[in-house]
Write a protein that holds these residues in place. Sequence first.
Motif, PDB file in Angstrom:
ATOM      1  N   SER A  15       0.835  -1.198   0.000  1.00 48.66           N
ATOM      2  CA  SER A  15       0.000   0.000   0.000  1.00 48.66           C
ATOM      3  C   SER A  15       0.861   1.236   0.000  1.00 48.66           C
ATOM      4  CB  SER A  15      -0.900   0.013   1.240  1.00 48.66           C
ATOM      5  OG  SER A  15      -0.103   0.000   2.389  1.00 48.66           O
TER       6      SER A  15
ATOM      7  N   PHE B  25       0.147   5.589  -0.141  1.00 49.90           N
ATOM      8  CA  PHE B  25      -0.871   6.615  -0.141  1.00 49.90           C
ATOM      9  C   PHE B  25      -0.259   7.962  -0.445  1.00 49.90           C
ATOM     10  CE2 PHE B  25      -4.084   3.894   1.448  1.00 49.90           C
ATOM     11  CZ  PHE B  25      -3.485   3.041   2.341  1.00 49.90           C
TER      12      PHE B  25
ATOM     13  N   ALA C  50      -4.459  12.095   0.951  1.00 52.50           N
ATOM     14  CA  ALA C  50      -5.043  11.392   2.084  1.00 52.50           C
ATOM     15  C   ALA C  50      -6.496  11.044   1.805  1.00 52.50           C
ATOM     16  CB  ALA C  50      -4.935  12.267   3.336  1.00 52.50           C
TER      17      ALA C  50
ATOM     18  N   ARG D  33     -10.262   7.761   6.913  1.00 49.73           N
ATOM     19  CA  ARG D  33     -10.293   6.356   7.325  1.00 49.73           C
ATOM     20  C   ARG D  33     -11.437   6.085   8.275  1.00 49.73           C
ATOM     21  NH1 ARG D  33      -4.740   4.181   9.279  1.00 49.73           N
ATOM     22  NH2 ARG D  33      -4.497   3.930   7.019  1.00 49.73           N
TER      23      ARG D  33
ATOM     24  N   THR E 127      -5.817   8.589   6.273  1.00 52.58           N
ATOM     25  CA  THR E 127      -4.865   7.554   5.876  1.00 52.58           C
ATOM     26  C   THR E 127      -3.420   8.031   5.931  1.00 52.58           C
ATOM     27  OG1 THR E 127      -5.161   8.203   3.568  1.00 52.58           O
ATOM     28  CG2 THR E 127      -6.532   6.403   4.381  1.00 52.58           C
ATOM     29  N   GLU E 128      -3.183   9.320   6.053  1.00 46.99           N
ATOM     30  CA  GLU E 128      -1.823   9.851   6.163  1.00 46.99           C
ATOM     31  C   GLU E 128      -1.889  11.179   6.901  1.00 46.99           C
ATOM     32  OE1 GLU E 128      -0.997  12.483   2.223  1.00 46.99           O
ATOM     33  OE2 GLU E 128      -0.783  10.332   1.977  1.00 46.99           O
TER      34      GLU E 128
ATOM     35  N   ASN F 110      -2.108  12.369  11.687  1.00 44.67           N
ATOM     36  CA  ASN F 110      -3.115  11.929  10.724  1.00 44.67           C
ATOM     37  C   ASN F 110      -4.528  12.057  11.279  1.00 44.67           C
ATOM     38  OD1 ASN F 110      -2.834   9.839  12.620  1.00 44.67           O
ATOM     39  ND2 ASN F 110      -3.527   8.301  11.140  1.00 44.67           N
TER      40      ASN F 110
ATOM     41  N   SER G  87      -3.420  17.191   2.438  1.00 45.87           N
ATOM     42  CA  SER G  87      -2.692  15.943   2.630  1.00 45.87           C
ATOM     43  C   SER G  87      -1.191  16.193   2.618  1.00 45.87           C
ATOM     44  CB  SER G  87      -3.080  14.927   1.552  1.00 45.87           C
ATOM     45  OG  SER G  87      -2.812  15.449   0.269  1.00 45.87           O
TER      46      SER G  87
ATOM     47  N   ALA H  68      -3.678   5.431  -3.820  1.00 51.49           N
ATOM     48  CA  ALA H  68      -4.390   6.217  -2.808  1.00 51.49           C
ATOM     49  C   ALA H  68      -5.888   6.040  -2.944  1.00 51.49           C
ATOM     50  CB  ALA H  68      -4.021   7.691  -2.948  1.00 51.49           C
TER      51      ALA H  68
ATOM     52  N   GLY I 200      -6.674   2.770  -1.605  1.00 52.88           N
ATOM     53  CA  GLY I 200      -6.570   2.781  -0.150  1.00 52.88           C
ATOM     54  C   GLY I 200      -7.766   3.426   0.510  1.00 52.88           C
ATOM     55  N   ALA I 201      -8.252   4.532  -0.078  1.00 48.25           N
ATOM     56  CA  ALA I 201      -9.438   5.191   0.471  1.00 48.25           C
ATOM     57  C   ALA I 201     -10.652   4.278   0.364  1.00 48.25           C
ATOM     58  CB  ALA I 201      -9.681   6.510  -0.255  1.00 48.25           C
TER      59      ALA I 201
ATOM     60  N   ALA J  68     -10.333   1.615   2.990  1.00 44.71           N
ATOM     61  CA  ALA J  68     -10.650   2.154   4.319  1.00 44.71           C
ATOM     62  C   ALA J  68     -12.149   2.290   4.495  1.00 44.71           C
ATOM     63  CB  ALA J  68      -9.969   3.505   4.506  1.00 44.71           C
TER      64      ALA J  68
END
Length: 640
Positions: free
Chosen positions: A31, A33, A36, A39, A61-62, A94, A117, A514, A517-518, A521
């Motif tokens: 992963s 990112f 961001a 999450r 996430t960041e 974060n 972000s 990213a 990842g979002a 999440a």
Amino acid sequence: MHLGSPPARTSLTVLALVAAVLALVLGGAGSAFAHAGLRGSDPAEGSVLATAPKQVTLTFTESVGFSDDSLRVLSPENERVNPRPAQHADGKDNTARVELSDELAQGTYTVAWRVVSADGHPISGAFIFSIGKPSGTAAVVATDSLEDTAAARLYGFLRHVAYSGLALLVGAVAFVLLCWPTAAAVRPVRRLLTVGWVALVVSTVALLLLRGPYETAGSLTSAFDLSQLGRTVTGRPGIALVVRLVLLAVAAVLLRRQALRIDRHGGGDPHDEGTVPDDLGARVRVVGVVLALALAFTWAGAEHASAGIQVPLAVPVAVLHLLAMGVWLGGLITLAIVLRRRAPGGGEVPASAIGRFSTVAFTAMAVLVGTGMYQSWRQVGSWEALSTTSYGRTLAVKLAAVVLVLVVAFFSRRWTARLDHGAPPAAGRQTVPEAERVRVVETVGAPPPAAAPVAAGPPDVPAGAAPGDGTEPPAPDGEGHRRRLRRTVAVEAVLGVVVLAVTTLLTGTQPSRAADGAATAAAVAPEPQTKVVTVPFDMGTANQKGSVQITLEPGRVGENTVEAVVYTADGGFATVPELRLTLTQEELGIGPLDAKLKNQKGYWATYDLQLPIAGTWTLNITVRTTDIDQVTVRETIRIT
């Protein structure tokens, strides 16, 4: 002169590099990112709380940064209920947390957020939660895209200008230092350096002023807000822009000193392009490399490379990628200018300089492809992402443009090689073969032999040519090679500008990893504890329009609480004499199940609705406003 790999080896190398790019795009794992994503939150989205919370906390996430208005909590009456700005929760960069006012009333509250972000790009969103029971809300949250503001559009254009200025500045300097030092005295090259420097300075100043409005979605006039500018210069993107301006000032001083030095060496004649001192060498090259690395770092240290996995490796890779782009594209433009130059004395860029640039450009392209492989793996990670995400589709366009550039560059190297191999020897170095001694036998007392007739003509007329017929030894087609080289260099430069424009778009687009990842999440986030749907209705007569908001808690199989509120067309509460709700599971033929709503003096409710199975249920809502006016509307809801 040796120009690097022969054409056959060059083409094979290019094909191997392109294949490696595509293979690495396919092979990503793990992963990463950049940009961001939200999450989770406390309270959770859509939750109904028995008591009022003391605070609202968001987890991303960041790492993120924020301003005074980054996090707002709005009451059902659209009043702000967080008296103080957001802070990081428990020192975690974060997170964002705001304290809430005391004695919050029942109803639905809206949380609107906008943060920056770690890679310098703003993101925003909103969600609701309720205290006691859901209600209507007058809160208004902007739903426009972050890139739709005037400040964001102008900011994006200026980023294009900044990248272009960097390419011109770095490329022209590299051409002078590595390929043709005499070009430092050529006026078009000096003008190109000036254009690159001015474009970079102007765009950097404008980006610094617009950074605040870009992050906060403010107006263009807010660019001159000193308090906002003060916050900008203390953030990472703002610091990078300030450092860039300082480096450009140092570069201007050094370039000016070198220009004056060359002018003095050329005698000070304004019409004389002068000559370059013999000691323009190692020290100047070292200073140029250091400044170029520092300039590129002001981008890499504040954008995608600065967030996600492997940051210590990603940042220097991004620096090399930027510099290789500048050396290649800016050098191409410089070469195109000097190739089209017609000096009064007939001076042209020598074939040796073109050959050196061919080698430098090929090396820069190899660095571009190598660093691009790593960046593609880091930001995309799969074949699927190339077609399913905006970043992947834009990257595919860039890859196609790069392949075209490599094809054109192959032909440019061919013409360069022919031009260099066909260059005439230096003047004064032509050798004359020594006359061969011939022994002649002469008979004593005999008359001397008749002399061979000699044609009256130039001594270098080839055998078989009549005197005066204009026949000369064949000369290499140098001008033809230069003309073809000018064309391919021009095409390559145009394609390079396209690649640069697409690269700028990529820096402002959420990377595929990213986005994944979002989405991940969001997928693992806990399900909302309520299901809320709002269904409009229209009786077909004046003042007989409105909507019904249905809330099921928890919205799962088993016992559920149902609450329904009727609103007028302008958003106010409405009182109706009757409201009926039935639910049907059409796929399995279950229902209709009557919810048996009861009037609770302001809203309708039932507290023991049993839903036997998960799936999509159809809500049949009947609203009666008078003895004769009623309407039934339908909506679906998913029960888990």
